[in-house]
Design a protein around this motif. Structure first.
Motif, PDB file in Angstrom:
ATOM      1  N   ALA A 227      -0.225  22.797  17.777  1.00 10.26           N
ATOM      2  CA  ALA A 227       0.437  21.674  17.125  1.00 10.26           C
ATOM      3  C   ALA A 227       0.134  20.511  17.759  1.00 10.26           C
ATOM      4  N   THR A 228      -0.471  20.646  19.092  1.00  2.97           N
ATOM      5  CA  THR A 228      -0.860  19.575  19.946  1.00  2.97           C
ATOM      6  C   THR A 228      -2.064  18.885  19.196  1.00  2.97           C
ATOM      7  N   MET A 229      -3.009  19.714  18.777  1.00  2.00           N
ATOM      8  CA  MET A 229      -4.133  19.215  17.931  1.00  2.00           C
ATOM      9  C   MET A 229      -3.649  18.493  16.760  1.00  2.00           C
TER      10      MET A 229
ATOM     11  N   SER B 284       9.922  24.573  14.385  1.00  7.78           N
ATOM     12  CA  SER B 284       8.784  24.714  15.226  1.00  7.78           C
ATOM     13  C   SER B 284       8.045  26.157  15.648  1.00  7.78           C
ATOM     14  N   CYS B 285       6.911  26.157  15.117  1.00  5.66           N
ATOM     15  CA  CYS B 285       6.251  27.452  15.390  1.00  5.66           C
ATOM     16  C   CYS B 285       6.232  27.574  16.935  1.00  5.66           C
ATOM     17  N   PRO B 286       5.767  26.605  17.719  1.00  4.18           N
ATOM     18  CA  PRO B 286       5.877  26.545  19.252  1.00  4.18           C
ATOM     19  C   PRO B 286       7.104  26.907  19.557  1.00  4.18           C
ATOM     20  N   MET B 287       7.227  27.693  20.582  1.00  2.00           N
ATOM     21  CA  MET B 287       8.620  28.335  21.122  1.00  2.00           C
ATOM     22  C   MET B 287       9.434  29.268  20.368  1.00  2.00           C
ATOM     23  N   SER B 288       8.915  29.564  18.917  1.00  2.00           N
ATOM     24  CA  SER B 288       9.547  30.415  18.089  1.00  2.00           C
ATOM     25  C   SER B 288       9.460  31.748  18.623  1.00  2.00           C
ATOM     26  N   ASN B 289       8.263  32.156  19.261  1.00  2.00           N
ATOM     27  CA  ASN B 289       8.148  33.647  20.166  1.00  2.00           C
ATOM     28  C   ASN B 289       9.504  33.850  21.068  1.00  2.00           C
ATOM     29  N   LEU B 290      10.075  32.862  21.501  1.00  2.00           N
ATOM     30  CA  LEU B 290      11.166  33.020  22.458  1.00  2.00           C
ATOM     31  C   LEU B 290      12.335  33.332  21.717  1.00  2.00           C
ATOM     32  N   VAL B 291      12.321  33.205  20.261  1.00  2.00           N
ATOM     33  CA  VAL B 291      13.462  33.634  19.332  1.00  2.00           C
ATOM     34  C   VAL B 291      13.287  35.264  19.352  1.00  2.00           C
ATOM     35  N   LEU B 292      11.936  35.656  19.297  1.00  2.00           N
ATOM     36  CA  LEU B 292      11.827  37.142  19.162  1.00  2.00           C
ATOM     37  C   LEU B 292      12.137  37.731  20.420  1.00  2.00           C
ATOM     38  N   GLY B 293      12.089  37.006  21.776  1.00  2.99           N
ATOM     39  CA  GLY B 293      12.083  37.549  22.698  1.00  2.99           C
ATOM     40  C   GLY B 293      13.868  37.598  23.199  1.00  2.99           C
ATOM     41  N   GLY B 294      14.604  36.866  22.094  1.00  5.85           N
ATOM     42  CA  GLY B 294      16.132  36.855  22.785  1.00  5.85           C
ATOM     43  C   GLY B 294      16.165  35.794  23.480  1.00  5.85           C
ATOM     44  N   PHE B 295      15.314  34.754  23.919  1.00  2.00           N
ATOM     45  CA  PHE B 295      15.523  33.617  25.061  1.00  2.00           C
ATOM     46  C   PHE B 295      15.958  32.392  24.129  1.00  2.00           C
ATOM     47  N   SER B 296      15.627  32.261  22.857  1.00  3.26           N
ATOM     48  CA  SER B 296      15.970  30.911  22.237  1.00  3.26           C
ATOM     49  C   SER B 296      16.587  31.241  20.788  1.00  3.26           C
ATOM     50  N   THR B 297      16.837  30.229  20.255  1.00  8.62           N
ATOM     51  CA  THR B 297      17.435  30.540  18.683  1.00  8.62           C
ATOM     52  C   THR B 297      16.789  29.681  17.873  1.00  8.62           C
TER      53      THR B 297
ATOM     54  N   SER C  71       0.820  -1.208  -0.035  1.00  6.45           N
ATOM     55  CA  SER C  71       0.116   0.110  -0.017  1.00  6.45           C
ATOM     56  C   SER C  71       0.858   1.164   0.077  1.00  6.45           C
ATOM     57  N   ARG C  72       0.216   2.264  -0.600  1.00  5.24           N
ATOM     58  CA  ARG C  72       1.191   3.523  -0.803  1.00  5.24           C
ATOM     59  C   ARG C  72       0.419   4.858  -0.172  1.00  5.24           C
ATOM     60  N   VAL C  73       0.988   5.336   0.761  1.00  2.00           N
ATOM     61  CA  VAL C  73       0.566   6.502   1.407  1.00  2.00           C
ATOM     62  C   VAL C  73       1.362   7.674   0.903  1.00  2.00           C
ATOM     63  N   VAL C  74       1.019   8.973   0.344  1.00  2.00           N
ATOM     64  CA  VAL C  74       1.650  10.177   0.307  1.00  2.00           C
ATOM     65  C   VAL C  74       1.235  11.153   1.099  1.00  2.00           C
ATOM     66  N   VAL C  75       1.956  11.748   1.810  1.00  2.00           N
ATOM     67  CA  VAL C  75       1.777  12.794   2.960  1.00  2.00           C
ATOM     68  C   VAL C  75       2.136  14.072   2.492  1.00  2.00           C
ATOM     69  N   ILE C  76       1.195  15.186   2.197  1.00  3.52           N
ATOM     70  CA  ILE C  76       1.926  16.120   1.851  1.00  3.52           C
ATOM     71  C   ILE C  76       2.027  17.210   2.856  1.00  3.52           C
ATOM     72  N   GLY C  77       3.374  17.603   3.343  1.00  8.38           N
ATOM     73  CA  GLY C  77       3.737  18.339   4.372  1.00  8.38           C
ATOM     74  C   GLY C  77       4.143  17.810   5.633  1.00  8.38           C
ATOM     75  N   GLY C  78       5.602  18.195   6.069  1.00  7.71           N
ATOM     76  CA  GLY C  78       6.089  17.430   7.105  1.00  7.71           C
ATOM     77  C   GLY C  78       6.073  18.240   8.377  1.00  7.71           C
ATOM     78  N   GLY C  79       5.102  19.047   8.544  1.00 14.57           N
ATOM     79  CA  GLY C  79       4.772  19.733  10.013  1.00 14.57           C
ATOM     80  C   GLY C  79       4.309  18.877  10.973  1.00 14.57           C
ATOM     81  N   TYR C  80       3.612  19.469  12.000  1.00 10.27           N
ATOM     82  CA  TYR C  80       3.019  18.687  13.046  1.00 10.27           C
ATOM     83  C   TYR C  80       2.149  17.671  12.530  1.00 10.27           C
ATOM     84  N   GLY C  81       1.229  17.779  11.688  1.00  9.50           N
ATOM     85  CA  GLY C  81       0.265  16.893  11.373  1.00  9.50           C
ATOM     86  C   GLY C  81       0.873  15.710  10.440  1.00  9.50           C
TER      87      GLY C  81
END
Ligand SMILES: Cc1cc2nc3c(=O)[nH]c(=O)nc-3n(C[C@H](O)[C@H](O)[C@H](O)COP(=O)(O)OP(=O)(O)OC[C@H]3O[C@@H](n4cnc5c(N)ncnc54)[C@H](O)[C@@H]3O)c2cc1C
Length: 428
Positions: free
Chosen positions: A336-338, A77-90, A39-49
């Motif tokens: 992302a959790t959903m 990841s979009c989750p935690m990306s706001n910390l990059v704006l704050g200067g607290f992550s990369t 069986s062959r499954v094709v998945v479009i998009g390698g994000g959370y879903g």
């Protein structure tokens, strides 16, 4: 073939097969390959879903050949990306390679964008022209932006200057650079569209992160939040408490303030009533399903309806849609959790359908959404969503979940644990 062509083409094919009942039966037969073929499954998009679905199908049934089409070199990841704006992550700290998915789980990764879906031939074409056949197709392209709602933003130069940073990566990095270059005493304007949009609490977390940066480095500056909604759409009391206690005088919140255009040269957001100038503009345009999902859009010209047991599109059999592209069930966030939970439920259903078995008739999903209100403190909201047989939708379970009692450092530890767990669960 345009998305409209695809839609009418798909409909014609089913009609030619002799009506909806026969179409369903044929689609079901086509989904069950003979014992001799994999069986062959094709998945479009390698994000959370998409990445989650690809990984779980391979784990549940290694005989299924899974091809994932994703143009990005790695998962950011979009989750935690706001910390990059704050200067607290990369960006590096929130990025994960696809190697575990390919090497440990045997997912075949095609590093390209899907450009067309031939529903009759059951093939996906990618930009370099190659095609990939499928027995079942999973589509999880996230969101795209409705630029027509902000007409001047259709121009490439406007999009290069006024960033959304609502897809993590180059734009996140670019917006951080703009914040670094902004003079002390400047105004950061954050414009939020009407719900539904990707990640309801995300903009308010971003306001906290930018304010944390200003507090430490540019204390005369201000975050101005222009919200098209009537109030903070998620964790309202917790965010307002954080703004008052952690960032007094740094954040101004204006509800019912909808952007209708942007003049990037004048650094101005045009509003329904009046204009607002700023030094850095961060405008989140209204959103819709990722453009490759267009043939499966069934709600408000924006989102895709699915059967919540299998995630099969209500428009086209044999095609499953996940994540932010969905027309959400009541009280279900675009998170992302959903998307990760959709991916797992869909993977199990697809494996069952490929074997001719019945999928789980009563899926239950859990959502937890953390927000970092500073570099050290966080808050969360949680909910449980159960399939309702009568109304054929997912419904929030009353009394299950809720919001955190307070913002504190323990919650921030849980936030990072949550992120590391979901990255591992999505990517292997
Ligand atoms: C700033 C911010 C903070 C957030 N924080 C949280 C949080 O704390 N918790 C939480 O649960 N959620 C959070 N979210 C929401 C979360 O990021 C999304 O809900 C989630 O990414 C949705 O998953 P998805 O699979 O639908 O889309 P995505 O994860 O965006 O994946 C879509 C993928 O599809 C690919 N793609 C698109 N079109 C094509 C094509 N034609 N061909 C091939 N590939 C294609 C893209 O490159 C992308 O990799 C946040 C979002 C933002 C913007």
């Amino acid at each position: 073939m345009s998305s409209h062509d695809l839609r009418s083409h798909g409909r014609r094919r089913f009609l030619e097969a002799g009506g909806a009942g026969l179409a369903l039966a044929l689609a079901g037969c086509a989904a069950m390959p003979s014992a001799a073929t994999r069986s062959r499954v094709v998945v479009i998009g390698g994000g959370y879903g998409g990445a989650t679905a690809a990984r779980y199908i391979r784990m549940l049934d290694p005989s299924v050949e899974v091809t994932m089409i994703e143009p990005n070199t790695e998962f950011i990841s979009c989750p935690m990306s706001n910390l990059v704006l704050g200067g607290f992550s990369t960006i590096a700290a929130i990025s994960t390679p696809y190697t575990a998915l390919t090497q440990r789980h045997g997912v075949r990764w095609v590093r390209d964008s899907a450009t067309a879906i031939d529903l009759e031939k059951k093939e996906v074409r990618v930009s370099r022209g190659e095609t990939f056949g499928y027995d079942r197709l999973i589509v999880s392209p996230g969101i795209d932006f409705m630029w027509d709602a902000l007409p001047a933003m259709r121009a490439e130069e406007a999009q290069n200057y006024v960033l959304h940073a609502w897809k993590a990566g180059a734009q996140t990095f670019g917006l951080r650079r703009q914040l670094e270059s902004m003079p002390d005493g400047g105004v950061f304007v954050l414009s939020i569209p009407e719900a539904p949009y990707r990640c309801p609490p995300g903009p308010y977390e971003r306001a906290c992160q930018v304010a944390a940066f200003f507090k430490a480095h540019k204390p005369r500056s201000k975050v101005l939040v222009l919200d098209a909604n009537g109030d903070v759409t998620s964790k309202g009391p917790l965010f307002k408490k954080a703004w008052a206690e952690l960032y007094p005088g740094l954040i101004e919140y204006r509800p019912n303030t909808k952007a209708i255009d942007v003049d990037w040269r004048l650094k101005t957001v045009k509003l329904e009533f009046g204009d607002q100038k700023g030094d850095v503009l961060n405008v989140l345009p209204p959103m819709k399903a990722g453009s490759i999902a267009a043939p499966f859009i069934t709600a408000n010209n924006r989102w895709c309806n699915v059967d919540w047991i299998t995630y099969e599109s209500t428009a086209v059999k044999g095609v499953h849609v996940l994540g932010d592209s969905l027309q959400i069930a009541p009280a279900m966030p675009k998170s992302a959790t959903m998307a990760n939970a959709h991916g797992k439920t869909c993977a199990a259903a697809v494996v069952a359908l490929l074997k001719g078995e019945a999928p789980n008739p009563a899926p239950t999903l859990i959502n937890t959404c953390y927000s970092m209100v500073s570099d050290k403190m966080a808050v969360h909201v949680a909910s449980v969503h159960k399939y309702d047989e009568k109304d054929k939708t997912m419904k929030a379970v009353p009394g299950a979940g809720g919001v955190s009692a307070a913002m504190n450092e323990q919650e921030a530890q849980y936030t990072w644990n949550w992120a590391k767990n979901i990255w591992a669960d999505t990517l292997g």
